[in-house]
Write a protein that holds these residues in place. Structure first.
Motif, PDB file in Angstrom:
ATOM      1  N   ASP A  47       9.321 -40.339 -26.362  1.00 51.33           N
ATOM      2  CA  ASP A  47       9.257 -41.877 -25.973  1.00 51.33           C
ATOM      3  C   ASP A  47      10.595 -42.536 -25.002  1.00 51.33           C
ATOM      4  O   ASP A  47      10.598 -43.493 -25.257  1.00 51.33           O
ATOM      5  N   GLY A  48      11.116 -41.618 -23.899  1.00 54.04           N
ATOM      6  CA  GLY A  48      12.538 -41.919 -23.694  1.00 54.04           C
ATOM      7  C   GLY A  48      13.126 -43.053 -23.595  1.00 54.04           C
ATOM      8  O   GLY A  48      14.149 -42.696 -22.812  1.00 54.04           O
ATOM      9  N   SER A  49      13.627 -42.073 -24.408  1.00 54.63           N
ATOM     10  CA  SER A  49      14.842 -42.026 -25.054  1.00 54.63           C
ATOM     11  C   SER A  49      16.648 -41.436 -24.909  1.00 54.63           C
ATOM     12  O   SER A  49      15.458 -40.561 -25.010  1.00 54.63           O
ATOM     13  N   ALA A  50      17.219 -41.169 -24.622  1.00 53.65           N
ATOM     14  CA  ALA A  50      18.184 -40.263 -24.847  1.00 53.65           C
ATOM     15  C   ALA A  50      19.137 -40.863 -25.668  1.00 53.65           C
ATOM     16  O   ALA A  50      19.416 -42.106 -25.649  1.00 53.65           O
ATOM     17  N   ASP A  51      20.054 -39.385 -25.561  1.00 50.31           N
ATOM     18  CA  ASP A  51      21.165 -39.635 -26.772  1.00 50.31           C
ATOM     19  C   ASP A  51      22.659 -40.099 -25.255  1.00 50.31           C
ATOM     20  O   ASP A  51      23.538 -41.313 -26.390  1.00 50.31           O
ATOM     21  N   ARG A  52      22.024 -40.010 -24.288  1.00 47.22           N
ATOM     22  CA  ARG A  52      23.510 -40.343 -23.683  1.00 47.22           C
ATOM     23  C   ARG A  52      22.854 -39.912 -22.218  1.00 47.22           C
ATOM     24  O   ARG A  52      22.419 -39.316 -21.224  1.00 47.22           O
ATOM     25  N   THR A  53      23.232 -41.170 -21.300  1.00 42.51           N
ATOM     26  CA  THR A  53      22.789 -41.486 -19.641  1.00 42.51           C
ATOM     27  C   THR A  53      23.769 -40.963 -18.437  1.00 42.51           C
ATOM     28  O   THR A  53      24.977 -42.414 -19.167  1.00 42.51           O
ATOM     29  N   VAL A  54      24.145 -40.258 -17.801  1.00 47.34           N
ATOM     30  CA  VAL A  54      24.642 -40.313 -16.724  1.00 47.34           C
ATOM     31  C   VAL A  54      24.506 -40.300 -15.357  1.00 47.34           C
ATOM     32  O   VAL A  54      23.108 -40.027 -14.974  1.00 47.34           O
ATOM     33  N   VAL A  55      25.104 -41.704 -15.008  1.00 47.25           N
ATOM     34  CA  VAL A  55      24.390 -42.542 -13.422  1.00 47.25           C
ATOM     35  C   VAL A  55      25.283 -42.227 -13.071  1.00 47.25           C
ATOM     36  O   VAL A  55      26.326 -42.812 -12.944  1.00 47.25           O
ATOM     37  N   TYR A  56      24.941 -42.640 -11.787  1.00 48.19           N
ATOM     38  CA  TYR A  56      25.482 -42.339 -10.284  1.00 48.19           C
ATOM     39  C   TYR A  56      24.669 -44.110  -9.998  1.00 48.19           C
ATOM     40  O   TYR A  56      23.579 -44.120  -9.708  1.00 48.19           O
ATOM     41  N   ASP A  57      25.395 -45.242  -9.784  1.00 48.21           N
ATOM     42  CA  ASP A  57      25.320 -46.449  -9.555  1.00 48.21           C
ATOM     43  C   ASP A  57      25.731 -46.482  -7.939  1.00 48.21           C
ATOM     44  O   ASP A  57      26.888 -46.619  -7.869  1.00 48.21           O
TER      45      ASP A  57
ATOM     46  N   ALA B 176      25.300 -49.600  -5.417  1.00 54.53           N
ATOM     47  CA  ALA B 176      26.104 -50.593  -5.235  1.00 54.53           C
ATOM     48  C   ALA B 176      27.819 -50.595  -5.840  1.00 54.53           C
ATOM     49  O   ALA B 176      28.440 -51.383  -4.855  1.00 54.53           O
ATOM     50  N   ALA B 177      27.563 -50.366  -7.308  1.00 52.39           N
ATOM     51  CA  ALA B 177      28.783 -50.359  -7.510  1.00 52.39           C
ATOM     52  C   ALA B 177      30.245 -48.869  -7.068  1.00 52.39           C
ATOM     53  O   ALA B 177      31.424 -49.102  -7.673  1.00 52.39           O
ATOM     54  N   GLY B 178      29.054 -48.044  -6.881  1.00 53.58           N
ATOM     55  CA  GLY B 178      30.160 -46.478  -5.991  1.00 53.58           C
ATOM     56  C   GLY B 178      30.958 -46.259  -7.824  1.00 53.58           C
ATOM     57  O   GLY B 178      31.763 -46.094  -8.233  1.00 53.58           O
ATOM     58  N   THR B 179      29.723 -46.553  -9.156  1.00 59.20           N
ATOM     59  CA  THR B 179      30.559 -45.660  -9.480  1.00 59.20           C
ATOM     60  C   THR B 179      29.359 -44.420 -10.750  1.00 59.20           C
ATOM     61  O   THR B 179      28.394 -44.536 -10.782  1.00 59.20           O
ATOM     62  N   LEU B 180      30.411 -43.378 -11.366  1.00 55.16           N
ATOM     63  CA  LEU B 180      29.300 -42.213 -11.723  1.00 55.16           C
ATOM     64  C   LEU B 180      30.122 -42.883 -12.763  1.00 55.16           C
ATOM     65  O   LEU B 180      30.769 -42.605 -13.387  1.00 55.16           O
ATOM     66  N   TYR B 181      29.197 -42.512 -14.385  1.00 57.40           N
ATOM     67  CA  TYR B 181      29.748 -42.689 -15.007  1.00 57.40           C
ATOM     68  C   TYR B 181      30.133 -44.276 -16.120  1.00 57.40           C
ATOM     69  O   TYR B 181      31.171 -44.237 -16.461  1.00 57.40           O
ATOM     70  N   GLY B 182      30.114 -45.219 -14.683  1.00 60.05           N
ATOM     71  CA  GLY B 182      30.934 -46.037 -15.088  1.00 60.05           C
ATOM     72  C   GLY B 182      32.363 -45.788 -14.280  1.00 60.05           C
ATOM     73  O   GLY B 182      33.026 -47.095 -14.913  1.00 60.05           O
TER      74      GLY B 182
END
Length: 799
Positions: free
Chosen positions: A396-406, A408-414
């Motif tokens: 359904d597209g949901s996930a328990d956790r997402t690890v994102v590189y952003d 514009a912000a220059g952040t990994l996992y926030g």
């Protein structure tokens, strides 16, 4: 370290609202130390880490006294084994040969057994015996704890048991609030250095030095507002030059120099080595490095408080190797999972030079529960606003956790992570209740607790990009196997694993490996042999019989020598009783069996008797596995060892226990008794010289008994940890000699009797320390005694 009485309760409740114990914590007694109170587990519960350490049961927080000693990594930790909440701190204990495969061990330090406040602390391995505490072939493990001062405890049996030094009295007194001593070897100046957190008008650490880890001199103080709890002081090398790294429980650190007395830094603003929630009860707190790690590595583990399940609370981060590297902002620590993680790798898949676009998923079709992902992305050419991994994703597209590189912000996992040469690399360790994210060649790390859903429909992985594309330079997915169940928790043995059960159920108890069976049940090691000396202790609980199995196949088919409550010692193989020996065998009794095989000849000895009770021949099984057997009921086996080690004693028939429990390790005869316990031979004497080595492992007294009746009534000469050598008989202390008696140290006693005259010598002295007369018992049995504790006896001789 979570400490309700000494840390702001408001702050701690905000960090972790679990401080009221679900049930009262329990302190132990010397007679049942070391304690192993845990229920059985397969370590497969929901959210239980499969390669992150968690206590078999109970509450855990700070790592304590991490050491590599005598071939094993020892992980001690703050622990309440009797509840899922913080209360009445013990030191839990686990051991591993490789930092990955951990085995729960019995309690290391226990309230009421070990005096003092058993809060967080450090440990060392005294390889050169600078302390003088070594008594056997193994390097001592020495640990440091207490509050508002420091007490010392040590082990000469590789962490199996610990004794308080100087009865636990503080060797350093600190009038201000203080805790968390950590000790390190200063090789350049050949001294030990201790760093202790204290509040001397503000936060900071006190530094002490010592030549022998027992006697300490105050050296200096380093004060800093950021420095709170659980400090670590670590020598590390940068560009060939030694630096000193001072860390805090909050993951903050500074790099400086140490001249043997004073720590200094020209960069007092701390950095953070982990970007998790670095408060008590968060996801990265109270990290500590191992002492004496091989090859000079610096290996660190920390407390993750956010993990809990049905029977445990808290876990440890996966061990990480620390290095010191240059950065634009000065020296920086890098954290990288230890290479031993490779031992868990199973199947893997790799990708090279792929484009990740919205709607695509290179990881489609992979279902996984515990695994590692490494991936390098070309950020310089990317148009995607964000990219990363959705972990434990569903249809359904949901996930328990997402690890994102952003981008514009220059952040990994926030958290901030700048690209390196236009690239971002992420390394993810995904466990059932833990997620660790690494990047920037170890400069970036985040530890987190995540309750991953391990159901098959929730084990998907989605590699995604949003708002454009990103080039995946390379990626690798590797499934990671469980690290549990490869060694023995309470069964002491020199036999090789893995062990396996063939019939019945076999569980860990404080007394060893316990079997429950309706018929024959076998527990078999991986060690095999033909000719050997094999010995062990068996306790009949409700079982009809239990014994030693040898020259056996995988299913247990081989020879077994057992004790049977029908009143026999029996040597048998499937289909035939080879030989029996009639002797009383009582339910609830413990017996020592020894088997000697030479070709077809098989000899069986009982309870340290020096003459075989069975001497038979049979040539059906020439070689096979060593193990143990139980029949029809519950029985416990312990100290299963090959080789001649054991109790070295005079010629005798079978020995008999009169109070207490008596078992045999390669080191000698161990006694465990809440009050007076005796172990008596059938050999008697009137006038003689009787020698032996005795030690109070923990508790009060150990000694030699002589001229005793079958019920143990007779004379005893013992060493008493209250500071005495004593000659006594029931109802009367005949004579005493005042001298320091240190728990854990071995003492040699010599007793000489001539009629009513009884003389006692200590440690091969030239003159007796006791010379008394008493005519109550003219003759009787020889044996040993233990009182209110754990004892060790060895090398008993009569002349």
């Amino acid at each position: 370290m979570v400490r309700i009485a000494r840390v702001s309760l408001v702050v701690l409740l905000a960090a972790l609202a679990v401080f009221v114990p679900a049930s009262p914590a329990i302190a132990g007694t010397v007679a049942d130390y070391p304690e192993f109170p845990y229920p059985a587990t397969t370590y497969s519960e929901p959210f239980r880490g499969q390669f992150h350490f968690s206590s078999q049961a109970g509450w855990m927080n700070d790592p304590n006294g991490l050491v590599y000693a005598n071939g094993l990594y020892h992980f001690f930790y703050q622990h309440n084994p009797h509840s899922l909440e913080w209360d009445t701190m013990h030191w839990g204990h686990a051991a591993s040969p490789d930092l990955v495969h951990w085995t729960q061990k019995p309690i290391a330090l226990e309230p009421d057994v070990h005096p003092g406040t058993l809060f967080s602390g450090g440990g060392i391995v005294d390889r050169d015996n600078t302390s003088g505490l070594k008594t056997g072939p193994l390097d001592p493990i020495i640990v440091f704890t207490n509050t508002n001062g420091v007490s010392i405890y040590y082990s000469n049996d590789n962490g199996r048991s610990f004794q308080p030094y100087d009865k636990g009295r503080k060797q350093i007194e600190i009038p201000e609030e203080s805790r968390d001593p950590k000790v390190v070897w200063d090789a350049a100046r050949h001294q030990w250095v201790m760093v202790v957190w204290s509040d001397r008008g503000g936060r900071g650490v006190d530094l002490y030095t010592s030549p022998d880890v027992l006697h300490w001199t105050f050296a200096s103080r380093y004060a800093a507002d950021w420095l709170f709890e659980c400090p670590d002081l670590v020598p590390m090398t940068l560009n060939g030059t030694q630096q000193w790294v001072l860390t805090s429980a909050t993951s903050e650190y500074v790099v400086g120099s140490f001249d043997g007395r004073t720590f200094r830094t020209d960069r007092p603003q701390p950095k953070k080595m982990n970007q998790g929630t670095t408060f008590a009860g968060g996801t990265f707190y109270a990290a500590e490095t191992f002492s004496n790690a091989p090859d000079g590595r610096v290996v660190q583990m920390a407390w993750q408080g956010g993990n809990r399940g049905s029977s445990w609370t808290g876990n440890a981060t996966f061990p990480a190797e620390l290095r010191l590297v240059d950065s634009p902002d000065g020296p920086q620590i890098t954290r990288t999972p230890v290479a031993e993680l490779d031992s868990l790798r199973a199947d893997s898949r790799s990708w090279q030079n792929q484009t990740v676009s919205p709607g695509s998923n290179l990881f489609g079709g992979i279902l996984a529960d515990t695994y590692e992902i490494t991936a390098t992305f070309d950020v310089a050419s990317a148009t995607a606003a964000q990219f990363g991994f959705a972990l434990h994703s569903r249809s359904d597209g949901s996930a328990d956790r997402t690890v994102v590189y952003d981008r514009a912000a220059g952040t990994l996992y926030g958290k901030p992570l700048a690209p390196t040469n236009g690239e971002v690399t992420m390394r993810l360790l995904v466990d059932r209740g833990q997620l660790e994210v690494f990047g920037g060649d170890g400069r970036f790390s985040v530890a987190d607790n995540v309750n991953f859903d391990s159901a098959a429909v929730s084990q998907g992985i989605r590699l995604f990009a949003t708002g454009g594309q990103v080039r995946l330079k390379n990626a690798k997915f590797t499934r990671l196997s469980t690290s549990w169940g490869t060694a023995q928790s309470t069964l002491e043995s020199n036999l090789a694993g893995p062990w396996h059960a063939a019939g019945g159920s076999w569980t860990d108890t404080s007394g060893g490996k316990q079997a429950q069976s309706t018929g024959d049940a076998f527990y078999l090691s991986a060690s095999t042999a033909g000719d050997a000396v094999y010995q062990g202790d068996v306790r009949l609980d409700t079982a009809q019989a239990a014994g030693l199995t040898f020259r056996a196949a995988d299913d247990g088919a081989g020879y077994t020598a057992n004790v049977d409550t029908s009143g026999v010692v029996k040597l048998w193989r499937p289909g035939r009783d080879i030989a029996t020996y009639a002797t009383p065998i009582a339910a609830g009794s413990t017996h020592h069996l020894e088997v000697r095989t030479t070709g077809s000849r098989i000899q069986v000895l009982l309870d340290h008797g020096t003459t075989p009770v069975i001497d038979a021949t049979d040539d059906v099984f020439a070689s096979g596995r060593f193990g143990a057997n139980a029949y029809h009921g519950t029985a416990t086996v312990q100290n299963l060892n090959t080789g001649p080690g054991g109790l070295d004693a005079f010629t005798s028939g079978a020995w008999t226990a009169r109070g207490g429990t008596w078992t045999t390790t390669p080191d000698g005869l161990r006694g465990r008794s809440p009050d007076n316990g005796f172990y008596l031979s059938d050999r008697t004497g009137t006038d003689f010289t009787y020698d032996g080595d005795v030690s109070v492992t923990n508790g009060t007294a150990a000694g030699l008994t002589f001229r005793a009746a079958a019920d143990s009534t007779g004379y005893t000469a013992n060493v008493d940890s209250n500071g005495l050598v004593k000659l006594w008989r029931p109802g009367r202390d005949i004579a005493t000699y005042a001298t320091p008696i240190i728990e854990g140290r071995t003492y040699h006693l010599t007793v000489r009797t001539t009629g009513a005259r009884i003389q006692v010598w200590l440690d091969h002295g030239t003159a007796p320390i006791i010379d008394a007369t008493d005519s109550t018992y003219p003759s009787g049995r020889f044996g040993v005694n233990g009182y209110a504790g754990n004892t060790l006896t060895q090398h008993l001789a009569i002349t």
